[in-house]
Design an enzyme around this catalytic site. Sequence first.
Site, short mmCIF file in Angstrom:
data_model
loop_
_atom_site.label_atom_id
_atom_site.label_comp_id
_atom_site.label_asym_id
_atom_site.label_seq_id
_atom_site.Cartn_x
_atom_site.Cartn_y
_atom_site.Cartn_z
N ASP A 276 42.14 45.39 43.76
CA ASP A 276 41.63 44.13 43.25
C ASP A 276 42.72 43.56 42.34
O ASP A 276 43.65 44.28 41.95
CB ASP A 276 40.33 44.42 42.47
CG ASP A 276 39.80 43.22 41.73
OD1 ASP A 276 39.84 42.11 42.30
OD2 ASP A 276 39.35 43.38 40.57
N LYS B 148 34.39 39.60 48.62
CA LYS B 148 33.79 40.88 48.21
C LYS B 148 32.47 40.60 47.50
O LYS B 148 32.41 39.64 46.77
CB LYS B 148 34.73 41.63 47.25
CG LYS B 148 36.03 42.12 47.87
CD LYS B 148 36.94 42.73 46.82
CE LYS B 148 37.50 41.69 45.88
NZ LYS B 148 38.43 42.20 44.85
N ASP C 185 37.59 46.79 39.37
CA ASP C 185 36.96 46.86 38.04
C ASP C 185 35.54 46.30 38.07
O ASP C 185 34.95 46.08 37.02
CB ASP C 185 37.80 46.13 36.99
CG ASP C 185 37.76 44.62 37.18
OD1 ASP C 185 37.73 44.16 38.34
OD2 ASP C 185 37.75 43.90 36.17
N ASP D 198 42.28 40.68 39.43
CA ASP D 198 41.88 40.40 38.05
C ASP D 198 41.15 41.60 37.43
O ASP D 198 40.17 42.09 37.98
CB ASP D 198 40.98 39.15 38.00
CG ASP D 198 41.70 37.91 38.54
OD1 ASP D 198 42.91 37.76 38.25
OD2 ASP D 198 41.07 37.11 39.25
MG MG Z 1 38.31 42.25 39.12
#
Ligand code: MG
Length: 184
Positions: free
Chosen positions: A18, A113, A139, A20
């Site tokens: 991922d 996602k 995250d 960010d």
């Molecule tokens: Mg993220």
Amino acid sequence: MAKLNELNIDKSWTLFLDRDGVINHQIINDYVKEVHEIKIIDGVPQAVQQFTQLFGRIVIVTNQQGIGKGLMTEDDLHHLNGFMVNLIETYDGKIDKIYFAPQLATSGSEYRKPGIGMGLHAKKDFPEIDFEKSVMIGDSEGDIEFGTKLGMKTIMLKNNRNLTTNAHYIFENLWAVAKHLSKQ
Ligand SMILES: [Mg+2]
């Protein structure tokens, strides 16, 4: 499940990241739209350098609904991603491809996602990808769900939060994963 560093990860494996909250710090209630807003998380270029030695390929899968909302353009995103990839390359790391989902969360798009569209797109571009020999690091639970649906090993990054997760593994940040994998 075996410990992460007992999976015998080698060049036949693929790493899905991922963006960010994994590569760069997330901006709360906003989007990273311009280069001056990017803050790379400590240890990330060094971690990606190690992952590049270990994995056969590394791809980024990122939801970017800021585009769908009209807050930024695809050109803005390519500019940001170019900056990130260049920085990683100065540390001898390599990102093979970046996939992004511009759709709104409300669209219900399977490309976004936790939908698996970006994973399938990567598999089409790189047929050698074996999802059973893939690791997804994210995250948020949407990242973990994406990886789980595709049969990947999943890693949740804590980033100083207390959380519960369905991920196979939990680490503080990307550098902690790299440190652990260097002992395999
Ligand atoms: Mg993220």
